[in-house]
Design a protein around this motif. Structure first.
Motif, mmCIF file in Angstrom:
data_model
loop_
_atom_site.group_PDB
_atom_site.id
_atom_site.type_symbol
_atom_site.label_atom_id
_atom_site.label_comp_id
_atom_site.label_asym_id
_atom_site.label_seq_id
_atom_site.Cartn_x
_atom_site.Cartn_y
_atom_site.Cartn_z
ATOM 1 N N ASP A 168 18.156 37.177 56.277
ATOM 2 C CA ASP A 168 17.206 38.256 56.020
ATOM 3 C C ASP A 168 17.940 39.521 55.558
ATOM 4 O OD1 ASP A 168 14.703 39.399 55.795
ATOM 5 O OD2 ASP A 168 14.658 40.086 57.885
ATOM 6 N N ALA A 169 18.830 39.337 54.572
ATOM 7 C CA ALA A 169 19.640 40.439 54.050
ATOM 8 C C ALA A 169 19.446 40.535 52.545
ATOM 9 C CB ALA A 169 21.114 40.205 54.369
ATOM 10 N N PRO A 170 19.607 41.730 51.959
ATOM 11 C CA PRO A 170 19.503 41.867 50.504
ATOM 12 C C PRO A 170 20.653 41.171 49.791
ATOM 13 C CG PRO A 170 20.213 43.937 51.491
ATOM 14 C CD PRO A 170 19.851 43.025 52.627
ATOM 15 N N LEU A 171 20.364 40.690 48.571
ATOM 16 C CA LEU A 171 21.345 39.976 47.760
ATOM 17 C C LEU A 171 21.655 40.781 46.507
ATOM 18 C CD1 LEU A 171 22.943 37.366 46.967
ATOM 19 C CD2 LEU A 171 20.825 36.561 45.891
ATOM 20 N N ASP A 172 22.935 40.889 46.192
ATOM 21 C CA ASP A 172 23.369 41.509 44.943
ATOM 22 C C ASP A 172 24.593 40.745 44.450
ATOM 23 O OD1 ASP A 172 23.539 43.209 42.772
ATOM 24 O OD2 ASP A 172 23.384 45.045 43.952
ATOM 25 N N VAL A 173 25.104 41.143 43.296
ATOM 26 C CA VAL A 173 26.281 40.475 42.744
ATOM 27 C C VAL A 173 27.442 41.456 42.631
ATOM 28 C CG1 VAL A 173 25.074 38.691 41.444
ATOM 29 C CG2 VAL A 173 25.505 40.908 40.377
ATOM 30 N N LEU A 174 28.643 40.928 42.763
ATOM 31 C CA LEU A 174 29.859 41.659 42.440
ATOM 32 C C LEU A 174 30.519 40.870 41.319
ATOM 33 C CD1 LEU A 174 31.829 43.979 43.087
ATOM 34 C CD2 LEU A 174 33.016 42.407 44.610
ATOM 35 N N VAL A 175 30.545 41.451 40.134
ATOM 36 C CA VAL A 175 31.035 40.714 38.974
ATOM 37 C C VAL A 175 32.559 40.712 38.968
ATOM 38 C CG1 VAL A 175 30.958 40.481 36.477
ATOM 39 C CG2 VAL A 175 28.975 41.380 37.697
ATOM 40 N N VAL A 176 33.134 39.539 38.901
ATOM 41 C CA VAL A 176 34.577 39.346 38.868
ATOM 42 C C VAL A 176 34.877 38.358 37.751
ATOM 43 C CG1 VAL A 176 36.616 38.648 40.193
ATOM 44 C CG2 VAL A 176 34.679 39.681 41.369
ATOM 45 N N ARG A 177 35.957 38.613 37.015
ATOM 46 C CA ARG A 177 36.324 37.735 35.906
ATOM 47 C C ARG A 177 37.757 37.234 36.075
ATOM 48 N NH1 ARG A 177 33.244 35.154 32.715
ATOM 49 N NH2 ARG A 177 34.723 35.320 31.000
ATOM 50 N N LYS A 178 37.938 35.949 35.852
ATOM 51 C CA LYS A 178 39.280 35.372 35.830
ATOM 52 C C LYS A 178 39.965 35.720 34.510
ATOM 53 C CE LYS A 178 39.651 30.972 34.998
ATOM 54 N NZ LYS A 178 39.532 29.507 35.175
ATOM 55 N N VAL A 179 41.237 36.087 34.579
ATOM 56 C CA VAL A 179 42.052 36.264 33.373
ATOM 57 C C VAL A 179 42.879 34.997 33.224
ATOM 58 C CG1 VAL A 179 43.780 37.678 32.208
ATOM 59 C CG2 VAL A 179 42.150 38.753 33.769
ATOM 60 N N GLY A 180 42.467 34.137 32.292
ATOM 61 C CA GLY A 180 43.080 32.821 32.165
ATOM 62 C C GLY A 180 44.352 32.823 31.328
ATOM 63 N N TRP A 181 45.202 31.854 31.578
ATOM 64 C CA TRP A 181 46.413 31.621 30.787
ATOM 65 C C TRP A 181 45.978 30.943 29.483
ATOM 66 C CZ3 TRP A 181 50.609 27.529 32.444
ATOM 67 C CH2 TRP A 181 51.705 27.595 31.566
ATOM 68 N N PRO A 182 46.251 31.531 28.323
ATOM 69 C CA PRO A 182 45.773 30.941 27.061
ATOM 70 C C PRO A 182 46.176 29.478 26.872
ATOM 71 C CG PRO A 182 46.559 33.167 26.674
ATOM 72 C CD PRO A 182 46.905 32.830 28.105
ATOM 73 N N ALA A 183 47.351 29.103 27.362
ATOM 74 C CA ALA A 183 47.800 27.715 27.203
ATOM 75 C C ALA A 183 46.986 26.765 28.067
ATOM 76 C CB ALA A 183 49.282 27.601 27.550
ATOM 77 N N GLN A 184 46.501 27.245 29.202
ATOM 78 C CA GLN A 184 45.661 26.456 30.109
ATOM 79 C C GLN A 184 44.610 27.408 30.682
ATOM 80 O OE1 GLN A 184 47.631 23.749 32.910
ATOM 81 N NE2 GLN A 184 49.566 24.123 31.861
ATOM 82 N N PRO A 185 43.497 27.616 29.973
ATOM 83 C CA PRO A 185 42.532 28.656 30.347
ATOM 84 C C PRO A 185 41.947 28.519 31.746
ATOM 85 C CG PRO A 185 42.136 27.887 28.111
ATOM 86 C CD PRO A 185 43.166 26.968 28.693
ATOM 87 N N GLU A 186 41.972 27.317 32.315
ATOM 88 C CA GLU A 186 41.415 27.158 33.661
ATOM 89 C C GLU A 186 42.354 27.718 34.732
ATOM 90 O OE1 GLU A 186 43.996 23.587 32.939
ATOM 91 O OE2 GLU A 186 42.577 24.792 31.778
#
Length: 211
Positions: free
Chosen positions: A49-67
């Motif tokens: 019973d709590a409010p929901l929001d988002v915290l946007v976070v982005r991975k900075v991938g290695w171009p040779a292996q983006p995952e």
């Protein structure tokens, strides 16, 4: 293979049962890491019973292996690097900054898309529970926790259905409490612990937030 979850909703319901002690905490805010964490966090927020929001976070991938995450960035400018991966990849600071700049642009776009013009909630002094669908390297969650500490939140908790033991340990260094249902010793990809693990679309994120 250890226990598997049917899907993110099933994982969120299981997680909510383990988080019953948070129900009734005054001012509690549940924050999801989009996009995969939002369906999990929606179940948690409903149960607590709590409010929901988002915290946007982005991975900075290695171009040779983006995952593979070189680092992660979060709203507010926090960036957490993965020193071991940076050393193996041989990425110089100026190259990392260029890669991070591109991810910052995407981070800003997603914030506008998800919030529909709504400002982020004020979390200063409030207890916050950060939810994702799993922890692999943990870089994304660590960036989120660093950003929240900079915003002077109150009690800071992490809740995930599954995570690697090392990532859980690193989160405990920044969070006051970490709840992780599964910590397989031979951890695979997060999706390996779900029967259904589809991509989560922006539209689903907006729908769950508006609900």
């Amino acid at each position: 293979m250890e226990h598997r979850f049917r899907d993110r909703r099933d994982a969120g319901q299981a997680l909510a049962r383990a988080l019953a002690g948070w129900r009734g905490v005054p001012g509690l805010q549940v924050l999801a890491l989009p996009r995969g964490g939002v369906p999990v966090a929606a179940e948690v927020a409903t149960a607590l019973d709590a409010p929901l929001d988002v915290l946007v976070v982005r991975k900075v991938g290695w171009p040779a292996q983006p995952e593979v995450a070189l680092a992660a960035i979060a709203s507010g400018g926090a960036m957490v690097t993965n020193p071991h991966v940076l050393a193996v990849a041989g990425v110089e600071p100026d190259e990392l900054e260029a890669l991070a700049a591109a991810e910052r642009r995407e981070l800003e776009r997603r914030e506008r898309a998800y919030r529909g013009g709504r400002p982020p909630l004020d979390v200063a002094g409030r207890p916050v529970l950060v939810v994702d669908d799993g922890l692999a390297t943990g870089a994304t969650m660590l960036a989120a926790l660093s950003a929240l500490r900079a915003l002077d939140v109150g009690k800071l908790g992490v809740a995930v259905p599954v995570g690697s033991p090392e990532s859980v340990r690193r989160c405990r260094e920044l969070a006051d409490e970490v709840t992780c249902l599964l910590t397989p010793r031979d951890f695979g990809a997060v999706g390996a612990y779900y029967d259904l693990f589809p991509q989560v679309a922006d539209e689903e994120v907006r729908h769950l937030l508006s609900r």
